[in-house]
Design a protein around this motif. Structure first.
Motif, mmCIF file in Angstrom:
data_model
loop_
_atom_site.group_PDB
_atom_site.id
_atom_site.type_symbol
_atom_site.label_atom_id
_atom_site.label_comp_id
_atom_site.label_asym_id
_atom_site.label_seq_id
_atom_site.Cartn_x
_atom_site.Cartn_y
_atom_site.Cartn_z
ATOM 1 N N GLY A 67 0.898 -0.947 0.239
ATOM 2 C CA GLY A 67 -0.180 0.533 0.407
ATOM 3 C C GLY A 67 0.947 0.978 -0.116
ATOM 4 O O GLY A 67 0.019 2.442 0.099
ATOM 5 N N MET A 68 2.059 0.925 0.288
ATOM 6 C CA MET A 68 2.536 2.354 0.630
ATOM 7 C C MET A 68 3.004 2.871 -0.710
ATOM 8 O O MET A 68 3.823 3.988 -1.230
ATOM 9 C CB MET A 68 4.332 1.998 0.885
ATOM 10 C CG MET A 68 4.414 1.799 2.157
ATOM 11 S SD MET A 68 5.550 1.926 3.259
ATOM 12 C CE MET A 68 6.930 0.592 2.623
ATOM 13 N N LYS A 69 2.695 1.865 -1.633
ATOM 14 C CA LYS A 69 3.132 2.792 -3.595
ATOM 15 C C LYS A 69 2.088 3.624 -4.149
ATOM 16 O O LYS A 69 1.410 3.643 -3.427
ATOM 17 C CB LYS A 69 3.313 1.438 -4.475
ATOM 18 C CG LYS A 69 3.236 1.517 -5.634
ATOM 19 C CD LYS A 69 3.396 0.262 -6.565
ATOM 20 C CE LYS A 69 3.653 0.835 -8.268
ATOM 21 N NZ LYS A 69 4.636 -0.369 -8.278
ATOM 22 N N GLY A 70 2.825 4.976 -4.385
ATOM 23 C CA GLY A 70 2.479 5.969 -3.876
ATOM 24 C C GLY A 70 1.743 6.868 -3.346
ATOM 25 O O GLY A 70 1.317 7.959 -3.653
ATOM 26 N N ALA A 71 1.785 5.702 -2.127
ATOM 27 C CA ALA A 71 0.728 6.786 -0.963
ATOM 28 C C ALA A 71 1.997 7.850 -0.879
ATOM 29 O O ALA A 71 3.070 7.780 -0.250
ATOM 30 C CB ALA A 71 1.169 5.705 0.154
ATOM 31 N N LYS A 72 1.000 8.415 -1.188
ATOM 32 C CA LYS A 72 2.094 10.378 -0.500
ATOM 33 C C LYS A 72 2.265 11.028 0.546
ATOM 34 O O LYS A 72 1.209 10.182 1.727
ATOM 35 C CB LYS A 72 1.451 11.696 -1.554
ATOM 36 C CG LYS A 72 1.591 11.844 -2.438
ATOM 37 C CD LYS A 72 0.837 13.050 -3.380
ATOM 38 C CE LYS A 72 1.236 12.539 -5.094
ATOM 39 N NZ LYS A 72 -0.150 12.270 -5.066
ATOM 40 N N GLY A 73 3.561 11.327 0.935
ATOM 41 C CA GLY A 73 3.556 11.977 2.296
ATOM 42 C C GLY A 73 4.433 10.668 3.287
ATOM 43 O O GLY A 73 4.466 10.589 4.695
ATOM 44 N N ILE A 74 4.116 9.187 2.834
ATOM 45 C CA ILE A 74 4.796 8.190 4.270
ATOM 46 C C ILE A 74 5.629 8.232 4.683
ATOM 47 O O ILE A 74 6.394 7.980 5.631
ATOM 48 C CB ILE A 74 4.142 6.483 3.467
ATOM 49 C CG1 ILE A 74 4.512 5.420 5.029
ATOM 50 C CG2 ILE A 74 4.710 5.887 2.231
ATOM 51 C CD1 ILE A 74 3.517 5.154 5.394
ATOM 52 N N ALA A 75 6.730 8.339 3.211
ATOM 53 C CA ALA A 75 8.819 8.582 3.458
ATOM 54 C C ALA A 75 8.585 9.810 4.617
ATOM 55 O O ALA A 75 9.040 9.219 5.881
ATOM 56 C CB ALA A 75 9.289 9.272 2.636
ATOM 57 N N GLY A 76 7.670 10.618 4.405
ATOM 58 C CA GLY A 76 7.360 11.951 5.809
ATOM 59 C C GLY A 76 7.259 11.465 7.414
ATOM 60 O O GLY A 76 8.066 11.518 8.126
ATOM 61 N N LYS A 77 6.370 10.308 7.355
ATOM 62 C CA LYS A 77 5.946 10.249 8.053
ATOM 63 C C LYS A 77 6.631 9.504 8.755
ATOM 64 O O LYS A 77 6.863 9.303 10.634
ATOM 65 C CB LYS A 77 4.515 9.511 8.149
ATOM 66 C CG LYS A 77 3.144 8.902 8.708
ATOM 67 C CD LYS A 77 1.901 8.535 8.767
ATOM 68 C CE LYS A 77 1.165 8.076 10.564
ATOM 69 N NZ LYS A 77 0.119 7.689 10.169
ATOM 70 N N ILE A 78 7.247 8.499 8.362
ATOM 71 C CA ILE A 78 8.600 7.645 8.926
ATOM 72 C C ILE A 78 9.173 7.787 9.471
ATOM 73 O O ILE A 78 9.451 7.955 10.445
ATOM 74 C CB ILE A 78 8.651 6.441 7.862
ATOM 75 C CG1 ILE A 78 7.792 5.218 7.145
ATOM 76 C CG2 ILE A 78 9.902 5.226 8.434
ATOM 77 C CD1 ILE A 78 8.033 4.510 6.360
#
Ligand code: ASP
Ligand code: MG
Length: 472
Positions: free
Chosen positions: A414-425
């Motif tokens: 689900g991380m594929k293309g999910a915006k902001g996930i890296a920032g959140k991590i």
């Protein structure tokens, strides 16, 4: 052709003693009743492969026959005890004992040979390691015969797993699984195949890498177009994180092949990383089950990517690794430097790699035991790296090694293309008080991995698990 055909693989703890072998035989028998055709793949009894690794090293270096004697006594005891409990028919017991005796006798001779000669080639080492599975499989087949089934123990090569001679980590070059196994299945015989080992075209036994029995099961499933591959182990499936690190970790009911592959590669120990590929290529589902709790549902790995609203499925960790930082202004704009680095490291398993945008820094993560080899090869390739200064003709100025680090991977399709996930991590990591030393995102976008100091591992994993998985 094998519409109703499944492969069942049992790991070392699942066949760890006589009681367990009895239990395994019952599971195989029950599956046979449900599915008609089954092939079992077994690991060595728990601890045996480690003990074989250890004694082959000792035979080479310590060269003391007393050590070989102690080891042979340990192996004999362990397998005899298992036979005593798992096989209650006298005739079958004698037959199995005979096989075990002659194998242990052969193993003893080889170890004495190594001790006298002080020589252990990769080929002889593989041969020694193969004894673990070659001792467990006949006992499992015997236990099945005690339950009234027809069964035969086969070695990986006899089951059609043909490899090159890259001993210790052999590559499969040919599968003759159908030709070898179908005749037995037609006769209603259950093949019990040794995991972990194959055979070269020259007839030499090879091993597929530690933990390779899962891979054997996948190869056999692939070769037979099985309907399912079941991996029976000592936990109830693949977890959202290592329960020893994160007590709130939960079983993941379903995973896609890609997710499972990333998880296996980045530290989830349940499956050997090479297991997924053959299954994925033919769309064969893999079911991970617990031999100690067969009623638990386990984890099902298929083509279906269950995205739902769970963006992150699991968080894994890799310890005992080191970060190698390669510096050098000379690398700017010089094409081929990266190629030369990879060439120098061709015998090293590089776990992560990233390059800064200024091109003056390349970072790699390798296993602790590979660090010296990696550094030496790099130094050789770039002959003589100057410690300081700006020598223009030096492509690489310096190499730094940091051994007190670990890798954390966040995995989820689900991380594929999910915006902001890296920032959140990364916000969460910094809130956990950890400093990120390197970042890499796989091109599959199914995983984000990063390096932190090992001392921050537990805090960081727990925080990520809580915020990305539990509170989601
Ligand atoms: N017995 C082998 C090992 O311990 C293979 C396996 O169990 O998967 O590495
Ligand atoms: Mg294993």
């Amino acid at each position: 052709m094998c519409e109703k055909m499944i492969v069942l693989k049992f790991g070392g703890t699942s066949v760890g003693n006589g009681e367990m072998i009895k239990r395994v035989a019952k599971i195989i028998k029950q599956k046979k009743e449900e599915e008609k055709n089954v092939v079992a793949v077994v690991s060595a009894m728990s601890e045996v492969t480690n003990a074989l690794v250890d004694i082959s090293q000792k035979a080479l270096t310590v060269r003391d026959l007393a050590k070989v004697n102690d080891f042979i006594k340990f192996v004999k005891d362990k397998h005899y005890k298992a036979i005593e409990i798992a096989i209650n028919n006298k005739e079958i017991k004698n037959l199995v004992k005979k096989i075990i005796d002659s194998r242990i006798e052969e193993l003893e001779k080889i170890l004495i040979g190594v001790t006298y000669l002080g020589e252990l080639t990769p080929k002889s080492r593989d041969y020694i390691l193969s004894f673990g599975e070659r001792l467990s499989a006949p006992i499992v087949a015997g236990a099945l015969r005690c339950l009234g089934e027809k069964s035969i123990a086969l070695e990986g090569g006899e089951a059609g797993i043909i490899t090159d001679e890259n001993f210790g980590n052999a590559k499969v070059i040919k599968l003759e699984v159908k030709e070898r196994l179908l005749p037995f299945l037609k006769e209603d015989i259950i093949p019990v195949v040794t995991g972990f080992i194959g055979c070269s075209e020259n007839g030499n036994i090879t091993t597929l890498g530690r933990g390779g029995s899962d891979y054997s099961a996948a190869l056999i499933g692939y070769g037979l177009d099985a309907k399912r591959i079941e991996i029976w182990t000592d936990v109830s499936g693949i977890y959202t994180s290592d329960p020893k690190l994160v007590p709130t970790a939960k079983r993941i009911p379903k995973l896609s092949y890609i997710e499972a592959m990333e998880l296996a590669y980045f530290g989830a120990k349940v499956l050997h990383p090479r297991t997924i590929e053959p299954a994925m290529e033919k769309g064969i589902p893999i079911l991970v089950k617990n031999t100690f709790k067969p009623e638990d549902e386990g984890t099902l790995i298929t083509n279906n990517v269950e995205i739902n609203n769970k963006i992150v499925k699991a968080i894994t960790t890799i310890k005992n690794v080191a970060l190698i930082n390669i510096f050098g202004a000379g690398m700017v704009g010089v094409s081929g430097t990266v190629a030369r680095i990879f060439k120098a490291l061709e015998d090293v398993n590089v776990i992560l790699i990233s390059q800064g945008s200024s091109e003056t820094n390349i970072s790699l993560v390798v296993n602790d035991e590979d660090v010296d080899k990696a550094i030496n090869s790099l130094k050789k390739e770039f002959n003589g790296i100057k410690k300081s200064g700006f020598l223009r003709n030096n492509l690489i100025r310096d190499i730094e090694v940091d051994k007190d680090i670990c890798v954390i991977s966040v995995v989820g399709a689900g991380m594929k293309g999910a915006k902001g996930i890296a920032g959140k991590i990364f916000t969460l990591v910094s809130e956990a008080g950890a400093n990120i030393k390197m970042i890499a995102q796989g091109s599959s976008e199914v995983n984000i991995s990063f390096v932190i100091d090992e001392k921050d591992l537990v805090n960081c994993v727990r925080k990520l698990h809580k915020e990305l998985i539990e509170n989601n």
